[in-house]
Write a protein that holds these residues in place. Sequence first.
Motif, PDB file in Angstrom:
ATOM      1  N   ALA A  34       0.920  -1.235   0.029  1.00 51.87           N
ATOM      2  CA  ALA A  34      -0.097  -0.178   0.207  1.00 51.87           C
ATOM      3  C   ALA A  34       0.660   1.168   0.005  1.00 51.87           C
ATOM      4  CB  ALA A  34      -0.894  -0.018   1.357  1.00 51.87           C
ATOM      5  N   MET A  35       1.928   1.136   0.628  1.00 51.58           N
ATOM      6  CA  MET A  35       2.768   2.363   1.056  1.00 51.58           C
ATOM      7  C   MET A  35       3.497   2.645  -0.545  1.00 51.58           C
ATOM      8  SD  MET A  35       4.103   4.878   2.699  1.00 51.58           S
ATOM      9  CE  MET A  35       3.994   4.509   4.606  1.00 51.58           C
ATOM     10  N   VAL A  36       3.923   1.622  -1.281  1.00 48.43           N
ATOM     11  CA  VAL A  36       4.647   1.672  -2.581  1.00 48.43           C
ATOM     12  C   VAL A  36       3.535   2.312  -3.522  1.00 48.43           C
ATOM     13  CG1 VAL A  36       5.446   0.374  -4.751  1.00 48.43           C
ATOM     14  CG2 VAL A  36       5.824  -0.348  -2.561  1.00 48.43           C
ATOM     15  N   GLY A  37       2.187   2.036  -3.239  1.00 49.55           N
ATOM     16  CA  GLY A  37       1.114   2.543  -4.213  1.00 49.55           C
ATOM     17  C   GLY A  37       0.815   4.008  -3.887  1.00 49.55           C
ATOM     18  N   GLU A  38       1.256   4.390  -2.570  1.00 48.96           N
ATOM     19  CA  GLU A  38       0.817   5.850  -2.099  1.00 48.96           C
ATOM     20  C   GLU A  38       2.047   6.599  -2.480  1.00 48.96           C
ATOM     21  OE1 GLU A  38       0.472   6.938   2.305  1.00 48.96           O
ATOM     22  OE2 GLU A  38      -1.011   5.126   2.146  1.00 48.96           O
ATOM     23  N   LEU A  89      -4.630  -5.384  -9.991  1.00 50.97           N
ATOM     24  CA  LEU A  89      -4.868  -6.586  -9.068  1.00 50.97           C
ATOM     25  C   LEU A  89      -4.021  -6.206  -7.563  1.00 50.97           C
ATOM     26  CD1 LEU A  89      -5.103  -9.926  -8.486  1.00 50.97           C
ATOM     27  CD2 LEU A  89      -2.654 -10.035  -9.384  1.00 50.97           C
ATOM     28  N   GLY A  90      -3.176  -5.541  -7.712  1.00 49.22           N
ATOM     29  CA  GLY A  90      -2.178  -5.064  -6.250  1.00 49.22           C
ATOM     30  C   GLY A  90      -3.230  -4.107  -5.538  1.00 49.22           C
ATOM     31  N   GLU A  91      -4.075  -3.492  -6.084  1.00 48.73           N
ATOM     32  CA  GLU A  91      -5.090  -2.492  -5.416  1.00 48.73           C
ATOM     33  C   GLU A  91      -6.128  -3.298  -4.986  1.00 48.73           C
ATOM     34  OE1 GLU A  91      -6.045   0.394  -8.259  1.00 48.73           O
ATOM     35  OE2 GLU A  91      -4.182   1.421  -7.898  1.00 48.73           O
ATOM     36  N   GLU A  92      -6.470  -4.307  -5.691  1.00 53.72           N
ATOM     37  CA  GLU A  92      -7.771  -5.038  -5.210  1.00 53.72           C
ATOM     38  C   GLU A  92      -7.146  -5.962  -3.941  1.00 53.72           C
ATOM     39  OE1 GLU A  92      -9.532  -7.307  -8.640  1.00 53.72           O
ATOM     40  OE2 GLU A  92     -11.298  -8.100  -7.105  1.00 53.72           O
ATOM     41  N   LEU A  93      -5.746  -6.403  -4.050  1.00 51.39           N
ATOM     42  CA  LEU A  93      -5.431  -7.399  -3.021  1.00 51.39           C
ATOM     43  C   LEU A  93      -5.455  -6.643  -1.642  1.00 51.39           C
ATOM     44  CD1 LEU A  93      -4.072  -9.750  -1.769  1.00 51.39           C
ATOM     45  CD2 LEU A  93      -1.864  -8.780  -2.535  1.00 51.39           C
ATOM     46  N   ALA A  99     -10.308  -5.350   3.921  1.00 45.68           N
ATOM     47  CA  ALA A  99     -12.062  -5.751   4.356  1.00 45.68           C
ATOM     48  C   ALA A  99     -12.143  -7.098   5.225  1.00 45.68           C
ATOM     49  CB  ALA A  99     -12.683  -5.976   3.151  1.00 45.68           C
ATOM     50  N   HIS A 100     -11.296  -8.028   4.708  1.00 47.36           N
ATOM     51  CA  HIS A 100     -11.117  -9.171   5.468  1.00 47.36           C
ATOM     52  C   HIS A 100     -10.651  -8.915   6.644  1.00 47.36           C
ATOM     53  CE1 HIS A 100      -9.584 -12.973   6.618  1.00 47.36           C
ATOM     54  NE2 HIS A 100     -10.666 -13.478   6.137  1.00 47.36           N
ATOM     55  N   ALA A 101      -9.824  -8.159   7.124  1.00 48.32           N
ATOM     56  CA  ALA A 101      -8.899  -7.969   8.213  1.00 48.32           C
ATOM     57  C   ALA A 101     -10.028  -7.274   9.148  1.00 48.32           C
ATOM     58  CB  ALA A 101      -7.853  -7.014   8.304  1.00 48.32           C
ATOM     59  N   VAL A 102     -10.917  -6.323   8.542  1.00 46.12           N
ATOM     60  CA  VAL A 102     -11.961  -5.809   9.395  1.00 46.12           C
ATOM     61  C   VAL A 102     -12.955  -6.390   9.872  1.00 46.12           C
ATOM     62  CG1 VAL A 102     -13.956  -4.272   9.208  1.00 46.12           C
ATOM     63  CG2 VAL A 102     -11.757  -3.510   8.451  1.00 46.12           C
ATOM     64  N   ARG A 103     -13.301  -7.723   8.846  1.00 47.42           N
ATOM     65  CA  ARG A 103     -14.362  -8.775   9.361  1.00 47.42           C
ATOM     66  C   ARG A 103     -13.833  -9.722  10.441  1.00 47.42           C
ATOM     67  NH1 ARG A 103     -15.427 -10.904   3.653  1.00 47.42           N
ATOM     68  NH2 ARG A 103     -15.543  -8.834   3.431  1.00 47.42           N
ATOM     69  N   VAL A 104     -12.413  -9.975  10.361  1.00 49.38           N
ATOM     70  CA  VAL A 104     -12.075 -10.638  11.292  1.00 49.38           C
ATOM     71  C   VAL A 104     -11.984 -10.097  12.762  1.00 49.38           C
ATOM     72  CG1 VAL A 104      -9.990 -11.782  11.952  1.00 49.38           C
ATOM     73  CG2 VAL A 104     -10.473 -12.152   9.827  1.00 49.38           C
TER      74      VAL A 104
ATOM     75  N   THR B 109     -14.631 -16.995   3.253  1.00 47.57           N
ATOM     76  CA  THR B 109     -14.922 -17.745   2.084  1.00 47.57           C
ATOM     77  C   THR B 109     -14.614 -16.823   0.885  1.00 47.57           C
ATOM     78  OG1 THR B 109     -17.315 -17.376   2.639  1.00 47.57           O
ATOM     79  CG2 THR B 109     -16.695 -19.521   2.930  1.00 47.57           C
ATOM     80  N   GLU B 110     -15.289 -15.700   0.963  1.00 46.85           N
ATOM     81  CA  GLU B 110     -14.941 -14.581  -0.110  1.00 46.85           C
ATOM     82  C   GLU B 110     -13.624 -14.387  -0.637  1.00 46.85           C
ATOM     83  OE1 GLU B 110     -17.474 -11.033   0.517  1.00 46.85           O
ATOM     84  OE2 GLU B 110     -16.262  -9.927  -0.969  1.00 46.85           O
ATOM     85  N   ILE B 111     -12.886 -14.005   0.264  1.00 50.99           N
ATOM     86  CA  ILE B 111     -11.542 -13.704  -0.019  1.00 50.99           C
ATOM     87  C   ILE B 111     -10.699 -14.865  -0.624  1.00 50.99           C
ATOM     88  CG2 ILE B 111     -10.293 -13.928   2.213  1.00 50.99           C
ATOM     89  CD1 ILE B 111      -8.722 -11.254   1.477  1.00 50.99           C
ATOM     90  N   LEU B 112     -10.905 -16.164   0.234  1.00 53.90           N
ATOM     91  CA  LEU B 112     -10.334 -17.375  -0.357  1.00 53.90           C
ATOM     92  C   LEU B 112     -10.829 -17.664  -1.731  1.00 53.90           C
ATOM     93  CD1 LEU B 112     -10.467 -19.629   2.947  1.00 53.90           C
ATOM     94  CD2 LEU B 112      -8.614 -18.242   1.810  1.00 53.90           C
TER      95      LEU B 112
END
Lengths: 129, 129
Positions: A34-38, A89-93, A99-104, B109-112
């Motif tokens: 993310a920092m590289v992107g920034e 792809l990098g941005e989507e990752l 989003a996943h980390a927030v859900r966790v 499931t979504e991210i996987l």
Amino acid sequence: MSTKTQHSKRQPGVRTKLFVADETIGVGKINLLAMVGEVGSISKAARQMNMSYRRAKFLLDSMQTGFESPLLHSQRGGTEQGGAQLTRLGEELIKRYKAHAVRVEEHSTEILAWMESVQALASVRKEDL
Amino acid sequence: MSTKTQHSKRQPGVRTKLFVADETIGVGKINLLAMVGEVGSISKAARQMNMSYRRAKFLLDSMQTGFESPLLHSQRGGTEQGGAQLTRLGEELIKRYKAHAVRVEEHSTEILAWMESVQALASVRKEDL
């Protein structure tokens, strides 16, 4: 360094790691990408994150091995060190990992509250030894 | 070692790590603790998990530093190497960690699925180099 209160507890935390192909992707690599992107360059991002260019390059290259397509494009040449831009792809990752980390995190309140109730109180003392 | 199909993809995966006091707790330490509870001794558990007694003891001791009360009780003495039993806290930690890991898995499931669609196909080739 901030001064610590003697009796302060650290908040228990949770982190999520992804495994893809032979690669492991956690918050450290994601933040670097993310920092590289920034900042638009690997060397600037490395400096921002207090790591060597070599280390940053190694982490980005190893992250890349998990994916079929590039996570970033580098432009080399000119007198300046080459810039780097995230691919879609990098941005989507990054977006999906966050989003996943927030859900966790949202589903961790129960275990984090329990851990806070049973954790060692003395984590500060260690540093005083 | 099992033979691998050339074009098989590994399934992307997810793991969750907990941070408590200065300690990190992941699936490896939890499985070790559970094994100690199952077989009733640290040395037997170490053997089962293909690690040295020293290594097992180190992991258990470092896990313990995160908690105010013991995760297990050791009985030393006699001719046999001393046995070890989980405390209620140790058992609760395992139960809660596993429940939490299942919850994380359920929300992955979504991210996987996405990662499976973008992952490198060539993870097998590496081992043939």
